[in-house]
Each structure stands twice: as C-alpha cells, then as structure tokens.
Design an enzyme around this catalytic site. Structure first.
Site, PDB file in Angstrom:
ATOM      1  N   TYR A  68       0.712  -1.459  -0.026  1.00 57.94           N
ATOM      2  CA  TYR A  68       0.011  -0.135   0.080  1.00 57.94           C
ATOM      3  C   TYR A  68       0.993   1.133   0.056  1.00 57.94           C
ATOM      4  CZ  TYR A  68      -3.699  -3.077   1.634  1.00 57.94           C
ATOM      5  OH  TYR A  68      -4.830  -4.175   1.668  1.00 57.94           O
ATOM      6  N   HIS A 124       0.593 -11.503   1.685  1.00 62.91           N
ATOM      7  CA  HIS A 124      -0.345 -10.472   0.768  1.00 62.91           C
ATOM      8  C   HIS A 124      -1.010 -11.308  -0.110  1.00 62.91           C
ATOM      9  CE1 HIS A 124      -1.446  -6.225  -0.193  1.00 62.91           C
ATOM     10  NE2 HIS A 124      -2.659  -6.993  -0.334  1.00 62.91           N
TER      11      HIS A 124
END
Length: 272
Positions: A44, A102
C-alpha cells in the site's frame, strides 16, 4: 488467542488506498468511533503514515491490533525478514499483531513463504500470522507447513460472490476468513434487496451486508473517508439478521461478481 483479540479483529479499518491527510483523518475518525484494529500492507505504500496516524490517536499500544502484509517481492530468504523489520520501523512498533502473506507465491509453491512467515513469528516480529488470497487447497496445505496457528485468510468476501469452498476449508483447517471488498466496492448498492432488508431493522444496506458477513463467521475490513460511514460500518453489532433474511441474501451469491482476479492482479491464483 485472547478474547480481546478475537473481538477486536472482527471489525478492522482498512487503509487502502489512502495516503496523506485523508489517511490520517480517516484513522483518527475510526479510532474515535471505536475501531482498534487497523489493516495496512507493504504494497500500500502507507505503513509509515499509518504508524504516525495511530500514534496521533493517543491510544495505548496494548489496545491496538495492527495488521500488515508482506509483498510477494519480498518472498525470499534475503528479503523477507528485513522487509518485516522495515515495516515495524515504519509503523513505529516492535511487533506487529498480525502479519500476513499478501498473496500466494506466484507459480503455486507456497512452502518457502510460509516457512519465512513462521520465522518472523518465531523471532517475535509478529504476534500472530496468517495469509491472504489463499485458495481452499492452499489453506489445507498451509496447515501442514506452519506450526503456529494461522489466524486468518483475508479474501474477497461479500454477498455477490459465493465463497462456500473457502468457508468449508476454514472449518476444516481452523483458519478463519476475513473479508476485503466487503461491500464489493459499492456494487451491492445496485441491488435493492439489501436496502429493503435494512429498512426492517432500521439499518442501511451497507450495515446489512456487513452484518451478513459477520454472521457467516467472517471478520470484516471496511474503509471510508466519510466520518458518518466510518461510524455506520462499525455500528453493526446491535442487530441480528433472521435466518430468512440470511437465506435471501445467500441467494445473491449466485451473482458471481468477483473484483480481484487475474484481470486486475495477473499473479492471482486460480480462485475456487
């Protein structure tokens, strides 16, 4: 796992794709209404800003549940642990509460990344560990590789997508599911049924969707920059959907609306 962790992790505030002042304002608003679980990721690019915003809340570290996720670019012996240490530095913490992979390793060989995740846990860099975007077969394989409990598989989960295979795997493996894209990035609002059901409970369409997810046994991640929506997304614990309404919503899963797949993420696995 403590009861506090389980209850706190039920409702997490997601930070993607927020940055800058929008991120800080949203985290402060979320903390004000009661969120204590916050979700970020290396990918992110906002871990440092998330850490600074959480510091600005003045909440005690012991009251927070912070999740971050390791980028697939760091799934190697050389990069994995240093990347986690860098995440901790950015977040201004000594240990992350939940550390996730992730994505599954592209190509399907998940063993090394899971072993490295176990090392992060064993070295005290992560209190809990888990995965994200794992298929049902991967969940079953992961339980044979990792000794520490996997506390979640964070996946796309909303009432426009049937995830029964993952729910079965969650029951079999003891790896609970957590949702992202919980309101299908707004797609649920195109279907009148959620608002109609909500009217009977004095709740919004979004609250009905989030409550349905919780009653499916899945934790929720939500994100908004609007204080009213942040508060409403948190306010989903004071009502229970009837079995009839749960079944009505269940039928909507036949819509088959998937947001995150190979078209959006080329290295995504072949989802169940």
């Amino acid at each position: 796992m403590t009861i506090y962790f389980e209850k706190t992790y039920q409702r997490s505030f997601g930070t993607f794709p927020l940055k800058g002042q929008d991120l800080k304002d949203a985290i402060l608003a979320a903390a004000e209404v009661g969120y204590r679980s916050f979700d970020t990721a290396q990918m992110y690019g906002n871990e440092a800003e998330t850490g600074a915003a959480l510091k600005a809340t003045s909440l005690a570290r012991g009251d927070l549940c912070i999740t971050t996720k390791v980028d697939i670019a760091n799934f190697s012996d050389e990069a994995f642990l240093p990347s986690v240490e860098e995440s901790l530095k950015k977040l201004q913490i000594e240990q992350v509460d939940v550390l996730l992979l992730h994505w599954p390793t592209p190509g399907g060989d998940i063993r090394l990344s899971l072993q490295l995740l176990q090392q992060a846990h064993d070295r005290g860099l992560a209190r809990h560990i888990g995965v994200s975007n794992y298929t049902a077969p991967m969940m079953r394989q992961a339980r044979t590789i990792v000794d520490a409990p996997l506390v979640t598989n964070q996946v796309e989960f909303h009432p426009l997508l049937n995830q029964d295979k993952l729910l079965v795997a969650a029951s079999e493996t003891g790896i609970p599911l957590a949702s992202y894209c919980s309101v299908a990035r707004g797609e649920v609002f195109k279907h009148a049924i959620f608002g109609e059901i909500g009217a009977a409970y004095g709740k919004s369409a979004a609250q009905v969707v989030l409550r349905w997810i919780l009653q499916k046994g899945v934790s929720i991640n939500t994100m908004s920059t609007k204080p009213a929506n942040i508060a409403a997304n948190f306010d989903v614990m004071d009502f229970t959907l009837s079995s009839i309404d749960m079944a009505r919503i269940e039928k909507m899963t036949n819509t088959g609306y998937r947001i995150v797949g190979k078209g959006l993420v080329p290295y995504a696995p072949d989802f169940d």
